[in-house]
Write an enzyme that holds these catalytic residues in place. Structure first.
Site, PDB file in Angstrom:
ATOM      1  N   ASN A  20      32.738 -73.712 -16.296  1.00 21.19           N
ATOM      2  CA  ASN A  20      32.418 -72.456 -16.976  1.00 21.19           C
ATOM      3  C   ASN A  20      32.523 -72.721 -18.475  1.00 21.19           C
ATOM      4  OD1 ASN A  20      32.189 -69.885 -17.974  1.00 21.19           O
ATOM      5  ND2 ASN A  20      34.160 -69.160 -17.184  1.00 21.19           N
ATOM      6  N   TRP A  21      31.363 -72.895 -19.098  1.00 25.71           N
ATOM      7  CA  TRP A  21      31.363 -73.266 -20.517  1.00 25.71           C
ATOM      8  C   TRP A  21      31.657 -72.072 -21.433  1.00 25.71           C
ATOM      9  CZ3 TRP A  21      26.492 -76.913 -21.402  1.00 25.71           C
ATOM     10  CH2 TRP A  21      26.741 -78.141 -20.774  1.00 25.71           C
ATOM     11  N   LYS A  22      31.688 -70.876 -20.865  1.00 25.24           N
ATOM     12  CA  LYS A  22      31.909 -69.660 -21.680  1.00 25.24           C
ATOM     13  C   LYS A  22      30.910 -69.644 -22.849  1.00 25.24           C
ATOM     14  CE  LYS A  22      36.538 -69.513 -19.871  1.00 25.24           C
ATOM     15  NZ  LYS A  22      37.945 -69.171 -20.024  1.00 25.24           N
TER      16      LYS A  22
ATOM     17  N   HIS B 182      34.179 -62.272 -13.854  1.00 26.79           N
ATOM     18  CA  HIS B 182      35.164 -63.088 -14.575  1.00 26.79           C
ATOM     19  C   HIS B 182      36.059 -62.155 -15.394  1.00 26.79           C
ATOM     20  CE1 HIS B 182      36.947 -65.862 -17.414  1.00 26.79           C
ATOM     21  NE2 HIS B 182      36.655 -66.812 -16.548  1.00 26.79           N
TER      22      HIS B 182
ATOM     23  N   GLU C  17      41.600 -66.589 -10.047  1.00 30.42           N
ATOM     24  CA  GLU C  17      41.932 -66.985 -11.415  1.00 30.42           C
ATOM     25  C   GLU C  17      42.929 -65.993 -11.997  1.00 30.42           C
ATOM     26  OE1 GLU C  17      38.812 -69.504 -13.562  1.00 30.42           O
ATOM     27  OE2 GLU C  17      38.311 -67.413 -13.879  1.00 30.42           O
TER      28      GLU C  17
ATOM     29  N   SER D  53      43.531 -73.007 -16.402  1.00 23.39           N
ATOM     30  CA  SER D  53      44.118 -74.200 -17.039  1.00 23.39           C
ATOM     31  C   SER D  53      44.006 -75.454 -16.186  1.00 23.39           C
ATOM     32  CB  SER D  53      45.595 -73.956 -17.406  1.00 23.39           C
ATOM     33  OG  SER D  53      45.709 -72.901 -18.327  1.00 23.39           O
TER      34      SER D  53
ATOM     35  N   GLY E 245      37.425 -74.070 -17.114  1.00 21.24           N
ATOM     36  CA  GLY E 245      36.932 -73.563 -18.392  1.00 21.24           C
ATOM     37  C   GLY E 245      37.049 -74.632 -19.466  1.00 21.24           C
ATOM     38  N   GLY E 246      38.124 -74.570 -20.244  1.00 20.94           N
ATOM     39  CA  GLY E 246      38.312 -75.468 -21.391  1.00 20.94           C
ATOM     40  C   GLY E 246      38.013 -76.934 -21.099  1.00 20.94           C
TER      41      GLY E 246
HETATM   42  P1  PGA Z   1      40.469 -72.370 -18.362  1.00 17.02           P
HETATM   43  O1  PGA Z   1      39.413 -71.215 -18.017  1.00 17.02           O
HETATM   44  O2  PGA Z   1      40.194 -73.511 -17.443  1.00 17.02           O
HETATM   45  O3  PGA Z   1      40.180 -72.715 -19.812  1.00 17.02           O
HETATM   46  O4  PGA Z   1      41.823 -71.783 -18.164  1.00 17.02           O
HETATM   47  C1  PGA Z   1      39.137 -70.900 -16.694  1.00 17.02           C
HETATM   48  C2  PGA Z   1      38.245 -69.679 -16.646  1.00 17.02           C
HETATM   49  O5  PGA Z   1      38.471 -68.739 -17.429  1.00 17.02           O
HETATM   50  O6  PGA Z   1      37.288 -69.644 -15.845  1.00 17.02           O
END
Ligand code: PGA
Length: 263
Positions: free
Chosen positions: A15-17, A104, A174, A223, A244-245
């Site tokens: 998930n590149w946001k 999300h 999540e 995370s 995500g990150g």
């Molecule tokens: P994160 O994000 O891996 O940076 O915690 C996960 C998400 O929000 O889908």
């Protein structure tokens, strides 16, 4: 207890946001992830970039393979019409999208609510996409109230969905307190996840029957990185991960993919 008889490919979703900043940067990152993903045997990668990059990345995607596919981070609940700024299932499908993230926590914080999440997951599944429904509590209380919260998120989103569409449902647990950008966040433990995933399957079994519930992938997100991914898949028995990150770092995401592939 519900056990699966067959091994299913682990699903690792990026998930590149709202990253990266430009088309060239998106292409470079995608190419690196693709090079790892095309060698996968027991895992699958889904990259969910900002919608504005989808058609460019679709051009980079080899045809007739399922090791790496594209997903969207959101969708609108109507097929077409006067809805400035929104993106329809038709449009996502026309650029090769196969997966859609719905509900999300960051979209919920920006205005999605139980009703819109229900409308979005319904049209996503009906349109033939795999729908990744995100659920997760803001915080945990000692009384276990958060289980009721997750149950109500699932019920409000999925009541009325036809069984034939549930076959394309994926649930991502999540917890908001575990998402890397939440202030003072900490990852959940594999045991936290395992307990919740069993609970999620129980709720799904009550709604749709145990056969569908046991075949619905339940993913962990929050995370996830190259150091902790393995324990969520092994000890937590997650069917996959929503990253995500760490998905913005080709090296780390590549490691996560290789690890998922080796299980
Ligand atoms: P994160 O994000 O891996 O940076 O915690 C996960 C998400 O929000 O889908």
């Amino acid at each position: 207890m519900m056990y699966r008889m067959t091994a299913v490919a682990k699903l690792v979703i990026a998930n590149w946001k709202m990253h990266p900043r430009s088309v060239p940067e998106a292409v470079v990152l995608f190419e690196k992830i693709k090079n790892v993903a095309l060698g996968l045997k027991g895992a699958k990668a889904v990259v969910c970039p900002p919608a504005v990059f989808l058609s460019e990345l679709a051009r980079e995607l080899p045809k007739k393979q399922e090791k790496i596919l594209l997903g969207a981070q959101d969708v609108f609940w109507e097929m077409e019409g006067a809805f400035t700024g929104e993106i329809s299932p038709f449009q996502l499908s026309s650029v090769g999208v196969k997966y859609v993230i719905v509900g999300h926590s960051e979209r919920r914080a920006l205005g999605d609510n139980e009703r819109t999440v229900a409308q979005k997951i319904a049209i996503t599944l009906k349109s033939g996409f795999s729908g990744i429904l995100c659920v997760g509590e803001k915080e945990r209380d000692l009384e276990g109230e958060y289980f009721h919260f997750i149950e109500s998120q699932l019920k409000s989103a999925l009541t009325g969905i036809e069984k034939k569409d549930v076959k394309r449902l994926i649930v991502a647990y999540e917890p908001i307190w575990a998402i890397s950008t939440t202030q003072s966040s900490r990852p959940a433990t594999p045991a936290d996840f395992l307990e919740m995933s069993l609970f999620i399957r129980k709720v799904l079994a009550d709604m749709f029957g145990s056969a569908l519930a046991k075949n619905t992938p339940v993913l962990y997100g929050g995370s996830v990185n190259d150091a902790n991914a393995e324990m969520f898949l092994r000890e937590g028995e997650a069917d996959g991960l929503l990253v995500g990150g760490a998905s913005l770092d080709a090296k780390k995401f590549g490691e996560i993919l290789r690890m998922a592939d080796s299980l």
